[in-house]
Each structure stands twice: as structure tokens, then as C-alpha cells.
Write a protein that holds these residues in place. Sequence first.
Motif, PDB file in Angstrom:
ATOM      1  N   SER A   9       0.872  -1.175   0.000  1.00 27.56           N
ATOM      2  CA  SER A   9       0.000   0.000   0.000  1.00 27.56           C
ATOM      3  C   SER A   9       0.912   1.230   0.000  1.00 27.56           C
ATOM      4  CB  SER A   9      -0.899   0.013   1.237  1.00 27.56           C
ATOM      5  OG  SER A   9      -1.778  -1.082   1.201  1.00 27.56           O
ATOM      6  N   PRO A  10       0.992   1.917  -1.131  1.00 29.84           N
ATOM      7  CA  PRO A  10       1.891   3.072  -1.210  1.00 29.84           C
ATOM      8  C   PRO A  10       1.564   4.114  -0.140  1.00 29.84           C
ATOM      9  CG  PRO A  10       1.109   2.490  -3.393  1.00 29.84           C
ATOM     10  CD  PRO A  10       0.309   1.681  -2.414  1.00 29.84           C
ATOM     11  N   ARG A  11       2.610   4.689   0.409  1.00 31.61           N
ATOM     12  CA  ARG A  11       2.467   5.749   1.398  1.00 31.61           C
ATOM     13  C   ARG A  11       2.763   7.090   0.729  1.00 31.61           C
ATOM     14  NH1 ARG A  11       5.201   1.054   4.120  1.00 31.61           N
ATOM     15  NH2 ARG A  11       6.639   1.604   2.483  1.00 31.61           N
ATOM     16  N   GLU A  14       6.227   8.277  -0.159  1.00 35.40           N
ATOM     17  CA  GLU A  14       6.956   7.577  -1.216  1.00 35.40           C
ATOM     18  C   GLU A  14       6.770   8.237  -2.584  1.00 35.40           C
ATOM     19  OE1 GLU A  14       7.141   3.041   0.380  1.00 35.40           O
ATOM     20  OE2 GLU A  14       5.149   3.789  -0.171  1.00 35.40           O
ATOM     21  N   THR A  15       5.972   9.299  -2.637  1.00 34.92           N
ATOM     22  CA  THR A  15       5.788  10.010  -3.895  1.00 34.92           C
ATOM     23  C   THR A  15       6.930  10.995  -4.113  1.00 34.92           C
ATOM     24  OG1 THR A  15       4.427  11.735  -2.869  1.00 34.92           O
ATOM     25  CG2 THR A  15       3.278   9.827  -3.782  1.00 34.92           C
ATOM     26  N   ASP A  16       7.114  11.387  -5.355  1.00 36.44           N
ATOM     27  CA  ASP A  16       8.154  12.365  -5.661  1.00 36.44           C
ATOM     28  C   ASP A  16       7.514  13.691  -6.072  1.00 36.44           C
ATOM     29  OD1 ASP A  16       7.310  12.056  -8.292  1.00 36.44           O
ATOM     30  OD2 ASP A  16       9.032  10.856  -8.888  1.00 36.44           O
ATOM     31  N   VAL A  24      13.115   5.215  -6.136  1.00 35.47           N
ATOM     32  CA  VAL A  24      13.812   4.649  -4.974  1.00 35.47           C
ATOM     33  C   VAL A  24      12.863   3.746  -4.178  1.00 35.47           C
ATOM     34  CG1 VAL A  24      14.958   5.230  -2.804  1.00 35.47           C
ATOM     35  CG2 VAL A  24      15.420   6.576  -4.855  1.00 35.47           C
ATOM     36  N   SER A  25      11.606   4.158  -4.045  1.00 33.66           N
ATOM     37  CA  SER A  25      10.622   3.337  -3.335  1.00 33.66           C
ATOM     38  C   SER A  25      10.371   2.028  -4.068  1.00 33.66           C
ATOM     39  CB  SER A  25       9.312   4.102  -3.172  1.00 33.66           C
ATOM     40  OG  SER A  25       9.510   5.236  -2.354  1.00 33.66           O
ATOM     41  N   ILE A  26      10.318   2.095  -5.392  1.00 34.35           N
ATOM     42  CA  ILE A  26      10.090   0.885  -6.193  1.00 34.35           C
ATOM     43  C   ILE A  26      11.194  -0.135  -5.925  1.00 34.35           C
ATOM     44  CG2 ILE A  26       9.982  -0.034  -8.549  1.00 34.35           C
ATOM     45  CD1 ILE A  26       7.484   1.579  -7.921  1.00 34.35           C
ATOM     46  N   VAL A  27      12.440   0.318  -5.880  1.00 36.01           N
ATOM     47  CA  VAL A  27      13.565  -0.581  -5.596  1.00 36.01           C
ATOM     48  C   VAL A  27      13.388  -1.204  -4.211  1.00 36.01           C
ATOM     49  CG1 VAL A  27      16.068  -0.704  -5.246  1.00 36.01           C
ATOM     50  CG2 VAL A  27      15.143   0.624  -7.151  1.00 36.01           C
ATOM     51  N   GLU A  64       3.787   4.876 -14.839  1.00 35.49           N
ATOM     52  CA  GLU A  64       3.834   5.556 -13.544  1.00 35.49           C
ATOM     53  C   GLU A  64       2.999   4.796 -12.526  1.00 35.49           C
ATOM     54  OE1 GLU A  64       4.405  10.185 -14.691  1.00 35.49           O
ATOM     55  OE2 GLU A  64       2.458   9.283 -15.178  1.00 35.49           O
ATOM     56  N   THR A  65       3.443   4.864 -11.279  1.00 33.38           N
ATOM     57  CA  THR A  65       2.756   4.230 -10.162  1.00 33.38           C
ATOM     58  C   THR A  65       2.387   5.341  -9.187  1.00 33.38           C
ATOM     59  OG1 THR A  65       4.199   2.325 -10.500  1.00 33.38           O
ATOM     60  CG2 THR A  65       2.941   2.375  -8.470  1.00 33.38           C
ATOM     61  N   TYR A  66       1.167   5.295  -8.663  1.00 35.58           N
ATOM     62  CA  TYR A  66       0.653   6.410  -7.879  1.00 35.58           C
ATOM     63  C   TYR A  66       0.266   6.017  -6.462  1.00 35.58           C
ATOM     64  CZ  TYR A  66       0.340   8.754 -12.369  1.00 35.58           C
ATOM     65  OH  TYR A  66       0.644   9.311 -13.581  1.00 35.58           O
ATOM     66  N   PHE A  67       0.246   7.005  -5.593  1.00 35.02           N
ATOM     67  CA  PHE A  67      -0.281   6.890  -4.244  1.00 35.02           C
ATOM     68  C   PHE A  67      -1.790   6.658  -4.325  1.00 35.02           C
ATOM     69  CE2 PHE A  67      -2.443   9.176  -0.772  1.00 35.02           C
ATOM     70  CZ  PHE A  67      -1.970   8.453   0.312  1.00 35.02           C
TER      71      PHE A  67
END
Length: 133
Positions: A9-11, A14-16, A24-27, A64-67
Motif C-alpha cells: 500500500s503506497p504511502r 513515497e511520492t516524488d 527509490v521506493s520501487i527498488v 507511472e505508479t501512484y499513491f
Amino acid sequence: MSDLTVVISPRFYETDAQGHISNVSIVGWFEAARTSLLTRVLADDVSSQVQWMLANVNIDYLAETYFGSDVTIVLDKVTVGNTSLIMDCVMTQEGRECVRGRAVLVNIDPDSRKKQPVSDELRRKIQGLLPEG
């Protein structure tokens, strides 16, 4: 297949600056998936969990991956070599493939810090988690 799947669950942090999940979060998420698999396989032998050294990581950012929406990480292929593991993953969000990754981990002797063969027992445990075929 559930043994090879991790849901993140993205926080918000972790967004840019562009509003999507930072590379960096993906890694880090890929590392969490790899660690999850190794913990399941090596749960009865904690000392052997630290015998893996990351030798290489390749990440392909496809979308792209989103919150705000969970990301599913599937380790879709794990290859056990003589001294290494090659772990391939796919990350999806809302049915879209966003990331593909590959990591190579080398099994090392904890004392000499040199690579060592993957034991037959460990090979069987890892292969026991993999889907047939």
C-alpha cells in the motif's frame, strides 16, 4: 502463486515531486518481495538468511505508479543457479503492469565472504514454492 505475491500500500511520503511513486521506493518494494520469499523459505534457519549478497538489480519502469492504490508484486520467476538466485518480478497497479525487475543474489560463505554453492536442501525449498511447469 500466493507464496510469491506481496501487496504494497503506497504511502504518501513515497511520492516524488511529480506526484508518482519515487523510483527509490520501487527498488525498496522489490527488496521487500525478495526478502519475503527468502524469509518464507528460510524461516527455520535465520542465520542462513544473511548469506545472500545482492550482485545486480535491473528495473524497467513501464508506467507511472501512484499513491492511493495498492501495488501487487509477483515474483514470477525464480531461477536457482549453482551459487545464485535470479529473481524476476512484475509490479502491477489497478491491472496495469508498471514495473519489471530482475535481481541476482549470490550465496556467500558467512566466514570467508566468498560465494558458495546453493545447498540441495535450500534448492528444494525454493523450488517447492515455485509453480509447476
